[in-house]
Design a protein around this motif. Structure first.
Motif, PDB file in Angstrom:
ATOM      1  N   GLY A  22     -15.881 -25.214  33.899  1.00 40.01           N
ATOM      2  CA  GLY A  22     -16.301 -26.015  35.044  1.00 40.01           C
ATOM      3  C   GLY A  22     -17.687 -26.598  34.846  1.00 40.01           C
ATOM      4  O   GLY A  22     -17.934 -27.769  35.167  1.00 40.01           O
ATOM      5  N   ASN A  23     -18.594 -25.802  34.293  1.00 41.33           N
ATOM      6  CA  ASN A  23     -19.959 -26.280  34.060  1.00 41.33           C
ATOM      7  C   ASN A  23     -19.991 -27.375  32.999  1.00 41.33           C
ATOM      8  O   ASN A  23     -20.752 -28.342  33.106  1.00 41.33           O
ATOM      9  N   LEU A  24     -19.167 -27.223  31.970  1.00 42.27           N
ATOM     10  CA  LEU A  24     -19.110 -28.253  30.928  1.00 42.27           C
ATOM     11  C   LEU A  24     -18.548 -29.560  31.484  1.00 42.27           C
ATOM     12  O   LEU A  24     -19.010 -30.648  31.120  1.00 42.27           O
ATOM     13  N   GLY A  25     -17.574 -29.452  32.388  1.00 41.54           N
ATOM     14  CA  GLY A  25     -17.054 -30.648  33.027  1.00 41.54           C
ATOM     15  C   GLY A  25     -18.123 -31.349  33.833  1.00 41.54           C
ATOM     16  O   GLY A  25     -18.238 -32.588  33.811  1.00 41.54           O
ATOM     17  N   TYR A  26     -18.953 -30.570  34.524  1.00 41.87           N
ATOM     18  CA  TYR A  26     -20.059 -31.149  35.301  1.00 41.87           C
ATOM     19  C   TYR A  26     -21.069 -31.827  34.373  1.00 41.87           C
ATOM     20  O   TYR A  26     -21.549 -32.935  34.654  1.00 41.87           O
ATOM     21  N   ILE A  27     -21.399 -31.162  33.255  1.00 37.42           N
ATOM     22  CA  ILE A  27     -22.341 -31.747  32.296  1.00 37.42           C
ATOM     23  C   ILE A  27     -21.802 -33.062  31.734  1.00 37.42           C
ATOM     24  O   ILE A  27     -22.529 -34.047  31.610  1.00 37.42           O
ATOM     25  N   PHE A  28     -20.510 -33.085  31.404  1.00 35.24           N
ATOM     26  CA  PHE A  28     -19.909 -34.306  30.861  1.00 35.24           C
ATOM     27  C   PHE A  28     -19.983 -35.446  31.874  1.00 35.24           C
ATOM     28  O   PHE A  28     -20.256 -36.590  31.512  1.00 35.24           O
ATOM     29  N   ASP A  29     -19.760 -35.136  33.134  1.00 42.34           N
ATOM     30  CA  ASP A  29     -19.777 -36.162  34.177  1.00 42.34           C
ATOM     31  C   ASP A  29     -21.191 -36.607  34.539  1.00 42.34           C
ATOM     32  O   ASP A  29     -21.376 -37.602  35.240  1.00 42.34           O
ATOM     33  N   ASN A  30     -22.196 -35.867  34.070  1.00 44.98           N
ATOM     34  CA  ASN A  30     -23.602 -36.198  34.364  1.00 44.98           C
ATOM     35  C   ASN A  30     -24.384 -36.201  33.051  1.00 44.98           C
ATOM     36  O   ASN A  30     -25.364 -35.475  32.878  1.00 44.98           O
ATOM     37  N   ARG A  31     -23.967 -37.063  32.146  1.00 40.96           N
ATOM     38  CA  ARG A  31     -24.509 -37.037  30.785  1.00 40.96           C
ATOM     39  C   ARG A  31     -25.976 -37.477  30.715  1.00 40.96           C
ATOM     40  O   ARG A  31     -26.637 -37.275  29.690  1.00 40.96           O
ATOM     41  N   SER A  32     -26.503 -38.057  31.782  1.00 38.95           N
ATOM     42  CA  SER A  32     -27.908 -38.468  31.766  1.00 38.95           C
ATOM     43  C   SER A  32     -28.837 -37.261  31.644  1.00 38.95           C
ATOM     44  O   SER A  32     -29.965 -37.391  31.166  1.00 38.95           O
ATOM     45  N   THR A  33     -28.374 -36.108  32.081  1.00 36.66           N
ATOM     46  CA  THR A  33     -29.206 -34.904  32.002  1.00 36.66           C
ATOM     47  C   THR A  33     -28.785 -33.994  30.851  1.00 36.66           C
ATOM     48  O   THR A  33     -29.303 -32.894  30.712  1.00 36.66           O
ATOM     49  N   PHE A  34     -27.844 -34.456  30.033  1.00 32.00           N
ATOM     50  CA  PHE A  34     -27.255 -33.600  29.013  1.00 32.00           C
ATOM     51  C   PHE A  34     -28.291 -33.074  28.027  1.00 32.00           C
ATOM     52  O   PHE A  34     -28.338 -31.881  27.734  1.00 32.00           O
ATOM     53  N   GLU A  35     -29.128 -33.964  27.482  1.00 31.45           N
ATOM     54  CA  GLU A  35     -30.087 -33.534  26.473  1.00 31.45           C
ATOM     55  C   GLU A  35     -31.070 -32.517  27.040  1.00 31.45           C
ATOM     56  O   GLU A  35     -31.486 -31.585  26.339  1.00 31.45           O
ATOM     57  N   ASN A  36     -31.444 -32.669  28.301  1.00 28.73           N
ATOM     58  CA  ASN A  36     -32.331 -31.696  28.923  1.00 28.73           C
ATOM     59  C   ASN A  36     -31.627 -30.350  29.093  1.00 28.73           C
ATOM     60  O   ASN A  36     -32.227 -29.287  28.900  1.00 28.73           O
ATOM     61  N   ASP A  37     -30.339 -30.396  29.458  1.00 35.34           N
ATOM     62  CA  ASP A  37     -29.564 -29.164  29.578  1.00 35.34           C
ATOM     63  C   ASP A  37     -29.464 -28.454  28.227  1.00 35.34           C
ATOM     64  O   ASP A  37     -29.555 -27.221  28.150  1.00 35.34           O
ATOM     65  N   ILE A  38     -29.279 -29.223  27.158  1.00 32.73           N
ATOM     66  CA  ILE A  38     -29.197 -28.658  25.815  1.00 32.73           C
ATOM     67  C   ILE A  38     -30.521 -28.002  25.434  1.00 32.73           C
ATOM     68  O   ILE A  38     -30.557 -26.911  24.849  1.00 32.73           O
ATOM     69  N   LYS A  39     -31.636 -28.654  25.777  1.00 33.07           N
ATOM     70  CA  LYS A  39     -32.951 -28.092  25.449  1.00 33.07           C
ATOM     71  C   LYS A  39     -33.161 -26.755  26.156  1.00 33.07           C
ATOM     72  O   LYS A  39     -33.668 -25.796  25.565  1.00 33.07           O
ATOM     73  N   LYS A  40     -32.770 -26.685  27.424  1.00 33.78           N
ATOM     74  CA  LYS A  40     -32.911 -25.424  28.167  1.00 33.78           C
ATOM     75  C   LYS A  40     -32.095 -24.322  27.513  1.00 33.78           C
ATOM     76  O   LYS A  40     -32.548 -23.179  27.407  1.00 33.78           O
ATOM     77  N   LEU A  41     -30.892 -24.676  27.095  1.00 29.83           N
ATOM     78  CA  LEU A  41     -30.033 -23.689  26.460  1.00 29.83           C
ATOM     79  C   LEU A  41     -30.626 -23.218  25.137  1.00 29.83           C
ATOM     80  O   LEU A  41     -30.620 -22.027  24.821  1.00 29.83           O
ATOM     81  N   LYS A  42     -31.185 -24.155  24.366  1.00 28.38           N
ATOM     82  CA  LYS A  42     -31.806 -23.776  23.102  1.00 28.38           C
ATOM     83  C   LYS A  42     -33.001 -22.854  23.332  1.00 28.38           C
ATOM     84  O   LYS A  42     -33.212 -21.902  22.569  1.00 28.38           O
ATOM     85  N   ASP A  43     -33.792 -23.132  24.359  1.00 26.51           N
ATOM     86  CA  ASP A  43     -34.913 -22.258  24.688  1.00 26.51           C
ATOM     87  C   ASP A  43     -34.417 -20.843  24.996  1.00 26.51           C
ATOM     88  O   ASP A  43     -35.027 -19.847  24.584  1.00 26.51           O
ATOM     89  N   SER A  44     -33.316 -20.763  25.720  1.00 26.33           N
ATOM     90  CA  SER A  44     -32.737 -19.458  26.047  1.00 26.33           C
ATOM     91  C   SER A  44     -32.264 -18.746  24.781  1.00 26.33           C
ATOM     92  O   SER A  44     -32.441 -17.530  24.642  1.00 26.33           O
ATOM     93  N   LEU A  45     -31.665 -19.504  23.853  1.00 31.91           N
ATOM     94  CA  LEU A  45     -31.170 -18.901  22.616  1.00 31.91           C
ATOM     95  C   LEU A  45     -32.309 -18.324  21.783  1.00 31.91           C
ATOM     96  O   LEU A  45     -32.175 -17.249  21.190  1.00 31.91           O
TER      97      LEU A  45
END
Length: 234
Positions: A22-45
């Motif tokens: 469900g979250n990935l579907g939301y990210i796909f539908d709001n791709r303008s924030t995708f790169e920022n979401d990826i950066k947050k995830l990388k920081d968490s990793l």
């Protein structure tokens, strides 16, 4: 027949996998924030590795970069689920460490957008025109356990004491508003802190500020006078 711990763990993992889709579907539908979401995830990793969690960080990084190029929604969700499955497993099997890392990364991100950190789980934003201050409680499931609940309560009180200092120096603030899933889950705890519970936020507000969340989000408030009376003399 009662489920054994391994069965319960597998149920939580499968639930996490469905939520991820469900979250990935939301990210796909709001791709303008995708790169920022990826950066947050990388920081968490990065932090997950520093905290001793074992996973293939490079492989996940590579998968996330490839994910950016996928234009088909179903393929995006399917591939993203495969890439991030190790994170879902860790989220269940190492939940306390995972929640702590998520909370700390989230709080640091808020500093960059002008929010004020009040404690380990509490932060706020001032809205001068509305004459209010919004406080938010970050994800803190690692705090809300039987052996740490007193630490959690103390952290909330310390945050409110710091907030009282801010409000005392700003005469424009008339009201403190708290919005969180914690208000919905533990209204009695908020009442003991001095808040008046208002209930669930509107669909419009949830769509605007909590999109993608399938949990109840409730609000509560405290007047300026009561905040300063209770927490302003410490």
């Amino acid at each position: 027949m009662e489920q054994n711990p391994l069965e319960q763990q597998n149920i939580r993992i499968n639930k996490g996998r469905e939520e991820l889709k469900g979250n990935l579907g939301y990210i796909f539908d709001n791709r303008s924030t995708f790169e920022n979401d990826i950066k947050k995830l990388k920081d968490s990793l990065v932090e997950m590795g520093e905290q001793g969690l074992v996973f293939n960080k490079e492989e996940i990084y590579k998968g996330l970069e490839q994910l950016i190029e996928i234009k088909d929604r179903d393929i995006f969700i399917s591939y993203g689920s495969k890439v991030l499955d190790p994170v879902i497993v860790l989220k269940v099997t190492q939940s306390k460490i995972f929640d702590k890392i998520q909370r700390e990364v989230h709080m640091r991100g808020l500093d960059k957008v002008g929010m004020i950190q009040l404690s380990q789980v509490m932060y706020c934003g001032i809205e001068e025109e509305e004459r209010i201050v919004h406080i938010h409680l970050s994800s803190s499931r690692d705090f809300m356990t039987k052996d740490r609940i007193e630490d959690f309560n103390s952290d909330l009180e310390n945050g409110l004491k710091k907030l009282a200092e801010i409000v005392k120096s700003n005469e424009n603030i008339d009201k403190v508003i708290a919005i969180s899933w914690i208000v919905a889950k533990s209204p009695e705890r908020l009442k003991k802190l001095g808040f008046t519970i208002e209930g669930e936020i509107s669909k419009e507000e949830k769509e605007k500020n909590w999109k993608g969340e399938d949990i109840p989000i409730h609000s509560a408030f405290m007047t300026r006078e009561y905040l300063l009376e209770r927490y302003g003399n410490n």
